[in-house]
Enzyme design. Structure first.
Site, PDB file in Angstrom:
ATOM      1  N   ASP A   1       0.581  -0.918  -0.080  1.00  0.00           N
ATOM      2  CA  ASP A   1      -0.188   0.092   0.334  1.00  0.00           C
ATOM      3  C   ASP A   1       0.963   1.219   0.101  1.00  0.00           C
ATOM      4  O   ASP A   1       0.558   2.187   0.704  1.00  0.00           O
ATOM      5  CB  ASP A   1      -1.206  -0.038   1.706  1.00  0.00           C
TER       6      ASP A   1
ATOM      7  N   LYS B   1       2.210   1.977  -5.121  1.00  0.00           N
ATOM      8  CA  LYS B   1       3.200   1.544  -6.360  1.00  0.00           C
ATOM      9  C   LYS B   1       2.420   1.849  -7.437  1.00  0.00           C
ATOM     10  O   LYS B   1       2.811   1.873  -8.428  1.00  0.00           O
ATOM     11  CB  LYS B   1       3.297  -0.052  -6.114  1.00  0.00           C
TER      12      LYS B   1
ATOM     13  N   GLY C   1      -4.093  -4.560  -4.691  1.00  0.00           N
ATOM     14  CA  GLY C   1      -4.651  -3.360  -5.463  1.00  0.00           C
ATOM     15  C   GLY C   1      -4.023  -2.623  -5.605  1.00  0.00           C
ATOM     16  O   GLY C   1      -3.297  -2.126  -4.778  1.00  0.00           O
ATOM     17  N   HIS C   2      -4.243  -1.659  -6.912  1.00  0.00           N
ATOM     18  CA  HIS C   2      -3.871  -0.505  -7.079  1.00  0.00           C
ATOM     19  C   HIS C   2      -4.531   0.181  -7.624  1.00  0.00           C
ATOM     20  O   HIS C   2      -5.543   0.016  -8.551  1.00  0.00           O
ATOM     21  CB  HIS C   2      -2.181  -1.139  -8.450  1.00  0.00           C
TER      22      HIS C   2
ATOM     23  N   GLN D   1       1.842  -6.108  -2.877  1.00  0.00           N
ATOM     24  CA  GLN D   1       2.305  -6.078  -1.598  1.00  0.00           C
ATOM     25  C   GLN D   1       3.952  -5.716  -1.374  1.00  0.00           C
ATOM     26  O   GLN D   1       3.865  -4.347  -2.289  1.00  0.00           O
ATOM     27  CB  GLN D   1       1.953  -7.828  -0.674  1.00  0.00           C
TER      28      GLN D   1
END
Length: 430
Positions: free
Chosen positions: A13, A16, A40-41, A224
């Site tokens: 988180d 990225k 998630g991004h 991650q």
């Protein structure tokens, strides 16, 4: 020009998605090398916001090839759903811009159910997983009973592979006192989704090797963070794959020489989702203030993130385990207006001062942070695009972080907008 690996230098988180998108302009290929749709991004491009879980960030950029490597565990239905969702935002996913490794392991409904059963059980350690079947799918991979993407292309041999898988999973089901899975139901689900995912299948190791030899620039994208690595993270409160930079080669089928510059992503403070040790966690109004200003909620689950001061010990450890060449420091603007800011420079454990986080679960739970206090700044860093736009004390904070972690800041992000980025060193230039 060097190929670039992007890894999270904390517990994930770290922002990225924005950094990968920013680097995409210079890359030809964006390759995902581990994890699944448990990460998630969030990409902010102009007025559009894209939330990705499984697809590499490059898919929203025209002319880029996105690759899902063999190190990823793939939920075929989640992939189809994500592709359909992007289509509603005007992003078309075809074989021209997406390839998936033929030997990628599949996540099935039985993996998701097992994940939830374990997480809800009172027995054992609660990990804080996303209940999306990631861990059980990796277990089947190393147990040599997994269904892989290539198996969907040969439906005649698939029933025997399903039976092999169920000989393990139905034994677990009996242990939970639950009805067993039927082979026909799983076969029907896989045969139905096969035509939707097989068009993207490719021999990825060969594709990437040929592209690399032809001079294509590859951006390796991890999910991650390194502190969730199955070996080098805060075990057992980790993910089920290798999240350190070395996995970029293994998870795509390339040799280590294909990996060039390693860019670590770190927030100017620290967050964590789920269970596990967090030495600098702030369970007070300061931690709440950071969380509210940083909008610290998970992209995939919406879970509230735990917040704390920057932990230089952990990031320095990641710099070493991932061979990080430079850091992209994100969310500096969240610290605007603090009178003073603390940075963890060591740990105290049983009367001894440590310069690293011990591997023992018990020791990790007992360490106490040793802080250094740094003067804050009254001005704003939000939206800064050059060092001249930053308050002097903010620059001093960044420089001190560089000293403590043993790596330079290559990029500085000052808002979710991709253009609000200060470039110090271009990772693609090696």
């Amino acid at each position: 020009m060097a190929n670039v690996v992007v890894v999270g230098a904390q517990w994930g988180d770290e922002g990225k998605g924005k950094i990968v998108d920013w680097l995409c302009e210079q890359a030809d290929i964006v390759a995902r090398f581990q994890g699944g749709h448990n990460a998630g991004h969030t990409l902010v491009i102009g007025d559009a916001v894209y939330k990705l879980s499984l697809l590499p960030s490059g898919v929203v950029r025209p002319g880029k090839l996105a690759v899902i490597g063999n190190g990823v565990v793939l939920d075929p239905q989640a992939l189809v759903d994500e592709i359909d969702r992007l289509a509603t935002q005007g992003v078309s996913i075809t074989r021209d811009n997406l390839r998936i490794a033929d030997n990628a392991t599949l996540i099935l409904p039985l993996h998701r159910e097992l994940d939830a059963l374990r997480e809800n059980s009172n027995a054992g350690t609660r990990i804080g997983t996303t209940r999306r079947g990631i861990g059980p799918a990796y277990e089947d991979k190393v147990g040599r009973r997994a269904i892989r993407l290539m198996d969907l292309a040969d439906l005649e041999t698939l029933p025997a592979k399903i039976e092999r898988l169920l000989s393990h999973h139905n034994a677990l089901r009996r242990g939970f006192g639950l009805a067993e899975f039927g082979a026909e139901e799983i076969f029907d689900e896989l045969s139905a989704v096969a035509p939707k995912v097989l068009p993207y299948m490719d021999t990825v190791w060969r594709l990437l090797d040929e592209e690399r030899r032809h001079g294509s620039r590859i951006l390796f994208e991890g999910a991650q963070g390194a502190l969730l690595d199955i070996d080098h993270g805060t075990y057992p409160f980790v993910t089920s794959s290798h999240t350190v930079a070395g996995q970029a080669a293994t998870g795509t089928g390339l040799g280590p020489k294909a990996v060039g510059y390693v860019l670590g992503i770190a927030k100017a403070y620290t967050t964590r989702v789920g269970e596990g040790p967090f030495p600098t966690e702030l369970d007070d109004e300061i931690g709440q203030r950071i969380g509210e200003r940083g909008r610290e909620f998970g992209t995939v689950t919406g879970r509230k993130r735990r917040c704390g001061w920057f932990d230089a010990v952990l990031v320095r450890q990641t710099v070493r385990t991932s061979g990080i060449d430079g850091i992209a420091l994100t969310k500096l603007d969240i610290l605007d207006g603090f009178d003073e800011i603390k940075v963890c420079v060591g740990y105290r454990l049983d009367g001894e001062v440590l310069d690293h986080l011990p591997a023992s679960q018990g020791a990790q739970a007992r360490v106490e942070p040793v802080y250094e206090t740094i003067e804050g700044w009254p001005g704003t860093t939000a939206g800064a695009r050059s060092w001249a736009d930053l308050p002097a004390q903010a620059i001093k904070y960044v420089r001190r972080i560089e000293e403590l972690i043993g790596a330079p800041v290559a990029l500085l992000s000052t808002s979710p907008e991709r253009d609000d980025t200060i470039l110090v060193h271009n990772p693609f230039e090696g």
